[in-house]
Motif scaffolding. Sequence first.
Motif, PDB file in Angstrom:
ATOM      1  N   ARG A  18       0.831  -1.215   0.000  1.00 24.50           N
ATOM      2  CA  ARG A  18       0.000   0.000   0.000  1.00 24.50           C
ATOM      3  C   ARG A  18       0.860   1.257   0.000  1.00 24.50           C
ATOM      4  NH1 ARG A  18      -3.089  -3.342   3.352  1.00 24.50           N
ATOM      5  NH2 ARG A  18      -2.148  -2.462   5.237  1.00 24.50           N
ATOM      6  N   LEU A  19       1.926   1.247   0.786  1.00 27.60           N
ATOM      7  CA  LEU A  19       2.841   2.385   0.793  1.00 27.60           C
ATOM      8  C   LEU A  19       3.463   2.571  -0.593  1.00 27.60           C
ATOM      9  CD1 LEU A  19       4.485   4.616   2.162  1.00 27.60           C
ATOM     10  CD2 LEU A  19       6.097   2.852   2.886  1.00 27.60           C
ATOM     11  N   MET A  20       3.884   1.489  -1.199  1.00 25.38           N
ATOM     12  CA  MET A  20       4.473   1.567  -2.538  1.00 25.38           C
ATOM     13  C   MET A  20       3.446   2.041  -3.570  1.00 25.38           C
ATOM     14  SD  MET A  20       6.939  -1.784  -2.572  1.00 25.38           S
ATOM     15  CE  MET A  20       7.536  -1.491  -4.243  1.00 25.38           C
ATOM     16  N   ALA A  21       2.185   1.665  -3.393  1.00 25.83           N
ATOM     17  CA  ALA A  21       1.128   2.103  -4.310  1.00 25.83           C
ATOM     18  C   ALA A  21       0.950   3.622  -4.234  1.00 25.83           C
ATOM     19  CB  ALA A  21      -0.182   1.386  -4.000  1.00 25.83           C
ATOM     20  N   VAL A  22       0.962   4.160  -3.014  1.00 28.50           N
ATOM     21  CA  VAL A  22       0.855   5.617  -2.856  1.00 28.50           C
ATOM     22  C   VAL A  22       2.040   6.300  -3.537  1.00 28.50           C
ATOM     23  CG1 VAL A  22       0.918   7.510  -1.170  1.00 28.50           C
ATOM     24  CG2 VAL A  22      -0.521   5.512  -0.754  1.00 28.50           C
ATOM     25  N   GLN A  23       3.224   5.758  -3.340  1.00 28.01           N
ATOM     26  CA  GLN A  23       4.407   6.335  -3.984  1.00 28.01           C
ATOM     27  C   GLN A  23       4.320   6.240  -5.501  1.00 28.01           C
ATOM     28  OE1 GLN A  23       7.306   3.952  -1.874  1.00 28.01           O
ATOM     29  NE2 GLN A  23       7.762   5.617  -0.449  1.00 28.01           N
ATOM     30  N   ALA A  24       3.830   5.114  -5.995  1.00 28.17           N
ATOM     31  CA  ALA A  24       3.697   4.932  -7.448  1.00 28.17           C
ATOM     32  C   ALA A  24       2.697   5.927  -8.026  1.00 28.17           C
ATOM     33  CB  ALA A  24       3.267   3.495  -7.760  1.00 28.17           C
ATOM     34  N   LEU A  25       1.559   6.088  -7.367  1.00 25.87           N
ATOM     35  CA  LEU A  25       0.541   7.020  -7.860  1.00 25.87           C
ATOM     36  C   LEU A  25       1.053   8.459  -7.831  1.00 25.87           C
ATOM     37  CD1 LEU A  25      -2.433   5.283  -6.101  1.00 25.87           C
ATOM     38  CD2 LEU A  25      -2.105   5.448  -8.583  1.00 25.87           C
ATOM     39  N   TYR A  26       1.791   8.805  -6.809  1.00 27.88           N
ATOM     40  CA  TYR A  26       2.389  10.138  -6.717  1.00 27.88           C
ATOM     41  C   TYR A  26       3.393  10.346  -7.854  1.00 27.88           C
ATOM     42  CZ  TYR A  26       4.737  14.184  -4.633  1.00 27.88           C
ATOM     43  OH  TYR A  26       5.279  15.432  -4.403  1.00 27.88           O
ATOM     44  N   GLN A  27       4.223   9.338  -8.097  1.00 26.65           N
ATOM     45  CA  GLN A  27       5.202   9.427  -9.179  1.00 26.65           C
ATOM     46  C   GLN A  27       4.505   9.582 -10.526  1.00 26.65           C
ATOM     47  OE1 GLN A  27       8.162   6.320  -9.175  1.00 26.65           O
ATOM     48  NE2 GLN A  27       8.769   6.736 -11.289  1.00 26.65           N
ATOM     49  N   MET A  28       3.423   8.840 -10.738  1.00 28.36           N
ATOM     50  CA  MET A  28       2.669   8.954 -11.988  1.00 28.36           C
ATOM     51  C   MET A  28       2.120  10.361 -12.161  1.00 28.36           C
ATOM     52  SD  MET A  28       0.654   5.312 -11.842  1.00 28.36           S
ATOM     53  CE  MET A  28      -0.579   5.839 -13.014  1.00 28.36           C
ATOM     54  N   GLN A  29       1.588  10.924 -11.079  1.00 23.76           N
ATOM     55  CA  GLN A  29       1.008  12.268 -11.118  1.00 23.76           C
ATOM     56  C   GLN A  29       2.059  13.310 -11.475  1.00 23.76           C
ATOM     57  OE1 GLN A  29      -2.324  12.821 -10.515  1.00 23.76           O
ATOM     58  NE2 GLN A  29      -2.084  14.962 -10.991  1.00 23.76           N
ATOM     59  N   LEU A  30       3.242  13.190 -10.862  1.00 19.39           N
ATOM     60  CA  LEU A  30       4.292  14.185 -11.086  1.00 19.39           C
ATOM     61  C   LEU A  30       4.998  14.029 -12.423  1.00 19.39           C
ATOM     62  CD1 LEU A  30       6.055  14.531  -7.623  1.00 19.39           C
ATOM     63  CD2 LEU A  30       4.399  16.060  -8.681  1.00 19.39           C
ATOM     64  N   SER A  31       5.241  12.788 -12.825  1.00 20.49           N
ATOM     65  CA  SER A  31       6.089  12.547 -13.998  1.00 20.49           C
ATOM     66  C   SER A  31       5.306  12.333 -15.287  1.00 20.49           C
ATOM     67  CB  SER A  31       6.970  11.316 -13.758  1.00 20.49           C
ATOM     68  OG  SER A  31       6.169  10.143 -13.758  1.00 20.49           O
ATOM     69  N   GLY A  32       4.025  11.984 -15.169  1.00 20.21           N
ATOM     70  CA  GLY A  32       3.245  11.670 -16.373  1.00 20.21           C
ATOM     71  C   GLY A  32       3.523  10.273 -16.894  1.00 20.21           C
ATOM     72  N   GLN A  33       4.270   9.472 -16.150  1.00 18.44           N
ATOM     73  CA  GLN A  33       4.556   8.103 -16.569  1.00 18.44           C
ATOM     74  C   GLN A  33       3.302   7.243 -16.440  1.00 18.44           C
ATOM     75  OE1 GLN A  33       7.931   7.719 -13.768  1.00 18.44           O
ATOM     76  NE2 GLN A  33       9.030   6.840 -15.514  1.00 18.44           N
ATOM     77  N   SER A  34       3.268   6.157 -17.199  1.00 17.80           N
ATOM     78  CA  SER A  34       2.144   5.229 -17.136  1.00 17.80           C
ATOM     79  C   SER A  34       2.264   4.322 -15.916  1.00 17.80           C
ATOM     80  CB  SER A  34       2.108   4.361 -18.397  1.00 17.80           C
ATOM     81  OG  SER A  34       3.187   3.442 -18.387  1.00 17.80           O
ATOM     82  N   ALA A  35       1.159   3.680 -15.585  1.00 19.93           N
ATOM     83  CA  ALA A  35       1.158   2.723 -14.475  1.00 19.93           C
ATOM     84  C   ALA A  35       2.170   1.613 -14.743  1.00 19.93           C
ATOM     85  CB  ALA A  35      -0.238   2.144 -14.274  1.00 19.93           C
ATOM     86  N   ASP A  36       2.231   1.122 -15.966  1.00 21.10           N
ATOM     87  CA  ASP A  36       3.172   0.049 -16.292  1.00 21.10           C
ATOM     88  C   ASP A  36       4.617   0.469 -16.063  1.00 21.10           C
ATOM     89  OD1 ASP A  36       1.160  -1.747 -16.998  1.00 21.10           O
ATOM     90  OD2 ASP A  36       1.245  -1.208 -19.131  1.00 21.10           O
ATOM     91  N   GLU A  37       4.957   1.693 -16.475  1.00 19.82           N
ATOM     92  CA  GLU A  37       6.328   2.173 -16.291  1.00 19.82           C
ATOM     93  C   GLU A  37       6.686   2.286 -14.810  1.00 19.82           C
ATOM     94  OE1 GLU A  37       7.245   5.187 -19.939  1.00 19.82           O
ATOM     95  OE2 GLU A  37       5.589   5.742 -18.610  1.00 19.82           O
ATOM     96  N   VAL A  38       5.781   2.882 -14.044  1.00 16.64           N
ATOM     97  CA  VAL A  38       6.058   3.104 -12.630  1.00 16.64           C
ATOM     98  C   VAL A  38       6.078   1.783 -11.868  1.00 16.64           C
ATOM     99  CG1 VAL A  38       5.203   4.200 -10.540  1.00 16.64           C
ATOM    100  CG2 VAL A  38       5.206   5.463 -12.679  1.00 16.64           C
TER     101      VAL A  38
END
Length: 90
Positions: A18-38
Amino acid sequence: MSSPGSKGPLPKRRAVARLMAVQALYQMQLSGQSADEVLAQQLAGPVRLDEADADAKIADPDRDHLVSVVREVVKKGDDLDDMISSGLSA
């Protein structure tokens, strides 16, 4: 309560996921990367509390749970945004 080949009890592994999911979603929001990339980046290496300390590894995440959480949030993102917005404006 651990699954074969995993490290740590499942509740702890799910908490890490869950912690990693929050970090992944934040990274996606900031970087514009796709879910697959993150997700590929998140799952590529060990999870560490401190990158400078090689011994600071925490429990391995429940990988399936991590992927599921991120994909469901992406799929339901508009609905979640609406729910949050209506709660904030009340």
